[in-house]
Design an enzyme around this catalytic site. Structure first.
Site, short mmCIF file in Angstrom:
data_model
loop_
_atom_site.label_atom_id
_atom_site.label_comp_id
_atom_site.label_asym_id
_atom_site.label_seq_id
_atom_site.Cartn_x
_atom_site.Cartn_y
_atom_site.Cartn_z
N HIS A 119 32.29 -13.39 -18.43
CA HIS A 119 30.92 -13.28 -17.91
C HIS A 119 29.99 -12.76 -19.00
CE1 HIS A 119 30.87 -14.22 -13.61
NE2 HIS A 119 32.01 -13.58 -13.44
N GLY B 2 31.19 -10.73 -5.72
CA GLY B 2 31.81 -10.38 -4.45
C GLY B 2 32.78 -9.23 -4.61
N ASP C 33 28.48 -9.51 2.35
CA ASP C 33 29.19 -10.44 3.23
C ASP C 33 29.65 -9.76 4.51
OD1 ASP C 33 28.89 -12.70 1.72
OD2 ASP C 33 30.77 -12.41 0.61
N ASP D 54 30.99 -17.39 -10.82
CA ASP D 54 32.22 -17.73 -11.53
C ASP D 54 32.18 -19.20 -11.93
OD1 ASP D 54 33.01 -15.19 -11.12
OD2 ASP D 54 34.44 -15.64 -9.52
N LEU E 273 12.89 15.60 -26.04
CA LEU E 273 14.24 16.05 -26.34
C LEU E 273 15.26 15.03 -25.90
CD1 LEU E 273 13.85 19.74 -25.22
CD2 LEU E 273 14.48 18.99 -27.51
N ALA F 135 17.82 8.28 -17.85
CA ALA F 135 17.50 7.14 -17.00
C ALA F 135 16.39 7.49 -16.03
CB ALA F 135 18.74 6.70 -16.23
N ALA G 69 14.54 10.76 -16.06
CA ALA G 69 13.61 11.80 -16.45
C ALA G 69 13.45 11.89 -17.96
CB ALA G 69 14.09 13.15 -15.91
N ASP H 286 27.13 13.96 -11.94
CA ASP H 286 26.87 13.10 -13.11
C ASP H 286 27.47 13.75 -14.35
OD1 ASP H 286 25.94 11.11 -14.74
OD2 ASP H 286 23.86 11.81 -14.78
FE FE2 Z 1 33.33 -13.22 -11.62
#
Ligand code: FE2
Length: 526
Positions: free
Chosen positions: A82, A102, A131, A264, A320, A324, A326, A437
């Site tokens: 991919h 999926g 799904d 895919d 500083l 992501a 702040a 985190d």
């Molecule tokens: Fe895939």
């Protein structure tokens, strides 16, 4: 693309279907391309991860063709394929891939010569989650495209009428995420009488905001500047729009392969086969066994040029850190030098999500840092906070991020740091708090001792799962960024030993960690 008349995909039936269709498909492909089998340079096949019976069927056919015509065989990793088809067709060079399908939901990027998983779903893939919701609501399989249609209508109506987006659970832990809670909550909304359109809108807005946030977190952590989409769910226009907006705001470039190459497809397997063969690495028959759980970071990227690695420019002077969510800079509070943490508004997500996250996280972070400090965990003091503005003032701490510090630390210094960190996290958990985190970006080092920062995803909880996730996130970061998890003397094992020694309730957390990891990257949700 073939779809079952009803229900999902049954592995054995799908494999039988492969057996039935493969010879005709091969003939058609060769006719279309106008080549004979004997003219092929290689036979590429997917070696894993995937459904065992299907993988085995195609691998057997590939081996037979290779042996009969004496053509080199090459086994390809599905997830890596991919990423490579994206690099080949979009102009991305060194991207962070959001792979949303999926069965799979992962954030993958190159680090130390391998593609590594920086974050992933802790329960089910986003596609399977959607799904599941669709099936409960009686929609045909696959549910994603129908949910997208309904959500589009729901969103238009909501915006026309100036209605609020209903609140759903938002489950992001470091660069990992989970969807089960969102699905159940969306189902409850419908049960309580909300229209299906409105529920689909809410479901997409909240889960896609989570996907976009973990992608941005991986960008910040790896310091890369390109975002790439992959997987069938990435065909969703709303998800594309959100990731593109996030990339734009961050100054990163956005790359999305054409729809047929997102789902895919055989082309991605073939292309990765070409890359491996050009680099002189066919797969000997003896090494051509399929592996249902083949890991992305097991793959040796023999074809990648190391000079292709790209890093983001350093932030402006005065900043500083630019995480992501702040920006952290030097500031002044009543004449005292402090650190100001300002949460940055995100145009990609709905205003209701924005308010929920910015004010909520600032409020929780202030409370949890204060509580952690009282429990004796090394964290900077919070001097002031304005939750509505997403602003906090913290005591100034001089220290280097672990990421940078480790590069020049001696083995003895590293041991000392991770012993200290194990004890600190044990104290945090004993106090009924989790960090949420726990990457190496969020541990500062002062005089060889750890200081935990960024409590934006912290929680007060006595549950085992979030505590195990803390450890898992640290292990992922140590493995992906530093390769520091193998062997009893590795930072990871030093940390674990100190954590275990640090409090009497460590054992159940460690066994939860084991079961969590058995669910995640090592196992697909089939
Ligand atoms: Fe895939």
């Amino acid at each position: 693309m073939l779809r079952p008349d009803q229900g999902g995909i049954h592995p054995r039936e799908a494999a039988d279907h492969h057996v039935e269709r493969l010879p005709g498909l091969m003939r058609d492909a060769l006719n279309q391309a106008g080549v004979k089998v004997t003219e092929l340079d290689g036979i590429a096949f997917s070696q894993g991860p995937g459904l065992g019976p299907c993988l085995r069927t195609v691998a057997t056919a590939a081996r037979a063709l290779s042996a009969r015509h004496n053509i080199p065989l090459v086994g390809v990793n599905h997830c890596v394929a991919h990423l490579e088809i994206g690099r080949a067709t979009t102009g991305a060079t060194d991207p962070v891939l959001l792979y949303a399908s999926g069965a799979n939901t992962q954030v993958i990027a190159e680090a130390r010569g391998r593609y590594r998983v920086f974050g992933e779903t802790l329960d089910i893939g986003i596609g399977n989650a959607l799904d599941k919701f669709a099936r409960e609501q009686g929609m045909p399989f696959p549910g994603g495209p129908r949910i997208e249609e309904l959500a589009l209508a729901g969103r238009a109506r909501r915006q026309e009428n100036g209605l609020e987006l209903p609140v759903l659970p938002y489950s992001v832990k470091g660069m990992d995420l989970a969807f089960s809670g969102s699905i159940k909550a969306a189902q409850r909304l419908v049960t309580k009488g909300m229209s299906l359109e409105a529920a689909c809108d809410a479901l997409q807005e909240w889960t896609f905001a989570m996907l976009t946030e973990v992608t941005e977190r991986a960008l910040a952590h790896t310091e890369k500047t390109e975002v790439l989409l992959g997987g069938g769910v990435a065909r969703n226009r709303r998800l594309q729009e959100m990731v593109q907006t996030m990339a734009g705001e961050r100054g990163a470039s956005y790359h999305c392969p054409e729809p047929a190459l997102l789902s895919d497809n055989g082309a991605m397997i073939a292309w990765n086969g070409i890359l491996a063969l050009r680099a002189g690495h066919p797969t000997p028959i003896a090494a051509s066994d399929v592996d249902q759980k083949q890991r992305t970071d097991d793959i040796n990227l023999t074809w990648r040029d190391p000079s292709e690695v790209r890093f983001a420019p350093k932030p402006d002077a005065g900043v500083l850190a630019r995480g992501a969510e702040a920006e952290v800079r030097h500031g002044d509070l009543a004449g005292r030098a402090v650190v100001l943490k300002q949460r940055i508004p995100k145009a990609y997500r709905d205003l209701a999500i924005e308010r929920f996250l910015v004010a909520g996280r600032t409020r929780r972070e202030t409370r949890h840092m204060t509580e952690a400090r009282l429990a004796g965990v090394p964290v900077p003091a919070v001097l002031d906070a304005d939750p509505e503005a997403g602003l906090m003032a913290l005591a100034l701490v001089r220290g280097a991020p672990t990421k940078e510090w480790m590069a020049s630390a001696s083995a003895l210094q590293t041991r000392g740091l991770f012993e200290g960190l194990g004890a600190a996290v044990a104290r945090l958990h004993e106090a009924g708090l989790v960090h949420g985190d726990l990457t190496t970006s969020n541990v500062l080092v002062t005089d060889g001792n750890p200081i935990l920062i960024d409590f934006g995803l912290a929680e007060r909880t006595l549950e085992l799962e979030p505590r195990a996730v803390d450890l898992h996130v640290l292990q992922e970061a140590l493995e992906a960024t530093h390769g520091a998890t193998a062997g009893p003397d590795s930072p990871w094992h030093i940390f674990l030993a100190a954590y275990q020694a640090g409090w009497s309730d460590a054992e159940p957390v460690l066994s939860q960690l084991g079961s969590l990891q058995a669910r995640g990257r090592y196992m697909s949700s089939h």
